[in-house]
Enzyme design. Structure first.
Site, PDB file in Angstrom:
ATOM      1  N   GLU A 174     -39.457  16.689 -76.151  1.00 47.87           N
ATOM      2  CA  GLU A 174     -40.889  16.340 -76.290  1.00 47.87           C
ATOM      3  C   GLU A 174     -41.720  17.542 -76.768  1.00 47.87           C
ATOM      4  O   GLU A 174     -42.863  17.374 -77.191  1.00 47.87           O
ATOM      5  CB  GLU A 174     -41.448  15.844 -74.947  1.00 47.87           C
TER       6      GLU A 174
ATOM      7  N   HIS B 188     -45.342  33.160 -73.617  1.00 47.92           N
ATOM      8  CA  HIS B 188     -43.921  32.893 -73.893  1.00 47.92           C
ATOM      9  C   HIS B 188     -43.131  34.204 -73.925  1.00 47.92           C
ATOM     10  O   HIS B 188     -41.995  34.264 -73.467  1.00 47.92           O
ATOM     11  CB  HIS B 188     -43.769  32.111 -75.201  1.00 47.92           C
TER      12      HIS B 188
ATOM     13  N   ARG C 202     -51.381  32.017 -76.140  1.00 50.29           N
ATOM     14  CA  ARG C 202     -50.237  31.414 -75.443  1.00 50.29           C
ATOM     15  C   ARG C 202     -48.925  32.129 -75.783  1.00 50.29           C
ATOM     16  O   ARG C 202     -48.021  32.210 -74.965  1.00 50.29           O
ATOM     17  CB  ARG C 202     -50.128  29.923 -75.814  1.00 50.29           C
TER      18      ARG C 202
ATOM     19  N   ASN D  27     -46.069  29.183 -68.810  1.00 53.23           N
ATOM     20  CA  ASN D  27     -46.277  30.336 -69.710  1.00 53.23           C
ATOM     21  C   ASN D  27     -47.680  30.312 -70.329  1.00 53.23           C
ATOM     22  O   ASN D  27     -48.352  31.337 -70.419  1.00 53.23           O
ATOM     23  CB  ASN D  27     -45.269  30.307 -70.867  1.00 53.23           C
TER      24      ASN D  27
ATOM     25  N   LEU E  84     -21.183  34.601 -64.986  1.00 55.19           N
ATOM     26  CA  LEU E  84     -22.192  33.532 -65.007  1.00 55.19           C
ATOM     27  C   LEU E  84     -22.115  32.712 -66.302  1.00 55.19           C
ATOM     28  O   LEU E  84     -21.970  33.275 -67.389  1.00 55.19           O
ATOM     29  CB  LEU E  84     -23.581  34.184 -64.911  1.00 55.19           C
TER      30      LEU E  84
ATOM     31  N   ASP F 110     -42.002  26.482 -66.230  1.00 52.03           N
ATOM     32  CA  ASP F 110     -43.304  25.981 -66.679  1.00 52.03           C
ATOM     33  C   ASP F 110     -44.405  26.984 -66.335  1.00 52.03           C
ATOM     34  O   ASP F 110     -44.315  27.674 -65.319  1.00 52.03           O
ATOM     35  CB  ASP F 110     -43.571  24.630 -65.988  1.00 52.03           C
TER      36      ASP F 110
HETATM   37  C1  FPP Z   1     -43.318  26.010 -70.587  1.00 54.12           C
HETATM   38  O1  FPP Z   1     -44.562  26.640 -70.407  1.00 54.12           O
HETATM   39  C2  FPP Z   1     -42.405  26.857 -71.345  1.00 54.12           C
HETATM   40  C3  FPP Z   1     -41.798  26.520 -72.538  1.00 54.12           C
HETATM   41  C4  FPP Z   1     -41.987  25.230 -73.212  1.00 54.12           C
HETATM   42  C5  FPP Z   1     -40.924  27.461 -73.233  1.00 54.12           C
HETATM   43  C6  FPP Z   1     -39.962  28.192 -72.372  1.00 54.12           C
HETATM   44  C7  FPP Z   1     -39.390  29.317 -73.134  1.00 54.12           C
HETATM   45  C8  FPP Z   1     -39.204  30.569 -72.691  1.00 54.12           C
HETATM   46  C9  FPP Z   1     -39.480  30.996 -71.293  1.00 54.12           C
HETATM   47  C10 FPP Z   1     -38.731  31.604 -73.582  1.00 54.12           C
HETATM   48  C11 FPP Z   1     -37.339  31.644 -74.093  1.00 54.12           C
HETATM   49  C12 FPP Z   1     -36.231  31.236 -73.253  1.00 54.12           C
HETATM   50  C13 FPP Z   1     -34.925  31.487 -73.607  1.00 54.12           C
HETATM   51  C14 FPP Z   1     -33.837  30.968 -72.739  1.00 54.12           C
HETATM   52  C15 FPP Z   1     -34.549  32.265 -74.810  1.00 54.12           C
HETATM   53  P1  FPP Z   1     -45.850  25.962 -71.012  1.00 54.12           P
HETATM   54  O2  FPP Z   1     -46.098  26.523 -72.366  1.00 54.12           O
HETATM   55  O3  FPP Z   1     -45.700  24.479 -70.945  1.00 54.12           O
HETATM   56  O4  FPP Z   1     -46.946  26.439 -70.016  1.00 54.12           O
HETATM   57  P2  FPP Z   1     -48.262  25.651 -69.601  1.00 54.12           P
HETATM   58  O5  FPP Z   1     -47.813  24.442 -68.807  1.00 54.12           O
HETATM   59  O6  FPP Z   1     -48.969  26.633 -68.747  1.00 54.12           O
HETATM   60  O7  FPP Z   1     -49.001  25.306 -70.854  1.00 54.12           O
END
Ligand code: FPP
Length: 256
Positions: free
Chosen positions: A70, A40, A36, A25, A134, A23
């Protein structure tokens, strides 16, 4: 694989299975006045480093929550960006994962994804299925409640067909119908980004998992942070219902 870890955990006490909610990004990008999307992309870099770390440290299973059921509620352009990022990441990384002996497995309802993405997922799983290093489990369009519901539906179908007696339904049988069937339960759960909840992740599987929360945003979660999380795990006494004294006197009782 490159860069050494400063404090190397003793691998014999390592968690076998680590599950992570990645969490933060979006906030990482916003703090830098960036879109944003950049958060990611930085998140994918962090994924790469943590996968390399786990492979090198001989962790058996790493489960990453990439997209929750969600997350479809996000703005359309962010959802589509995430989908494209999954496609390009799979395209770019699968050969390297394969060369490093990593087995890729997806959990979640993949039928909601585009045919292109479903194809990439199936191809990545097929290419890496015989690897013995892994196991990288990517939870995509996954929800813990969805997982239990699909397991109960599958069990019910067997009962209706007369393949199973309802009295035979026990925890082991439910386990065997979850999307994580055959994997050890997570020993360590990590959530970055400051929130302290499990948010419909592996609800059934987390019953005895040690929980670790950190305010670090996912793109900043590096090898050092991972070592700190594993050190915290190692400092805890896991009792699985026994008393502390029982555990101290007889480590064998923890062989469940
Ligand atoms: C949450 O941060 C992150 C996500 C919903 C996406 C996670 C995806 C990746 C890290 C990239 C790809 C992964 C793989 C395995 C290919 P958020 O956007 O909710 O952050 P915030 O809470 O700060 O808004």
């Amino acid at each position: 694989m490159s860069a050494e870890v400063t404090r190397c955990p003793e691998s014999e006490n390592n968690p076998r299975h680590i599950a992570i909610i990645m969490d933060g990004n979006g906030r990482w990008a916003q703090r830098r006045f960036m879109p944003r999307a950049m958060g990611h992309q930085a998140g994918v870099k962090a994924v790469r480093a943590i996968v390399e770390f786990c492979a090198r440290e001989k962790i058996e299973v790493l489960t990453l929550f990439a997209f929750s059921s969600e997350n479809w509620r996000r703005p359309e352009d962010e959802v589509s960006l995430l989908m494209n990022l999954f496609i390009s990441t799979l395209q770019n990384e699968v050969d390297k994962l394969d060369r490093n002996g990593i087995r890729v497995r997806f959990i979640g309802d993949r039928t909601a994804f585009s045919e292109l993405l479903q194809g990439k997922i199936a191809a990545a799983e097929a290419q890496t299925q015989h690897n013995t290093g892994l196991t990288l489990v990517v939870a995509a369009n996954y929800g813990g409640r969805w997982d239990m519901a699909q397991a109960f539906r599958a069990i019910n179908a067997k009962i209706n067909k007369g393949e199973l007696e309802s009295q035979a339904v026990d925890e082991k049988l439910i386990d065997a119908h979850l999307s994580t069937a055959g994997l050890p339960e997570p020993d360590l759960f990590i959530r970055t980004g400051g929130e302290q909840r499990v948010s419909n992740f592996l609800l059934w599987q987390l019953a005895y998992t040690e929980l670790y929360f950190t305010p670090k945003l996912w793109p900043d979660f590096d090898r050092e942070e991972m070592v700190a999380a594993i050190d915290s795990f190692k400092s805890r006494q896991r009792r699985f219902g026994h008393t502390g004294e029982q555990v101290r006197n007889n480590a064998a009782i923890l062989q469940l």
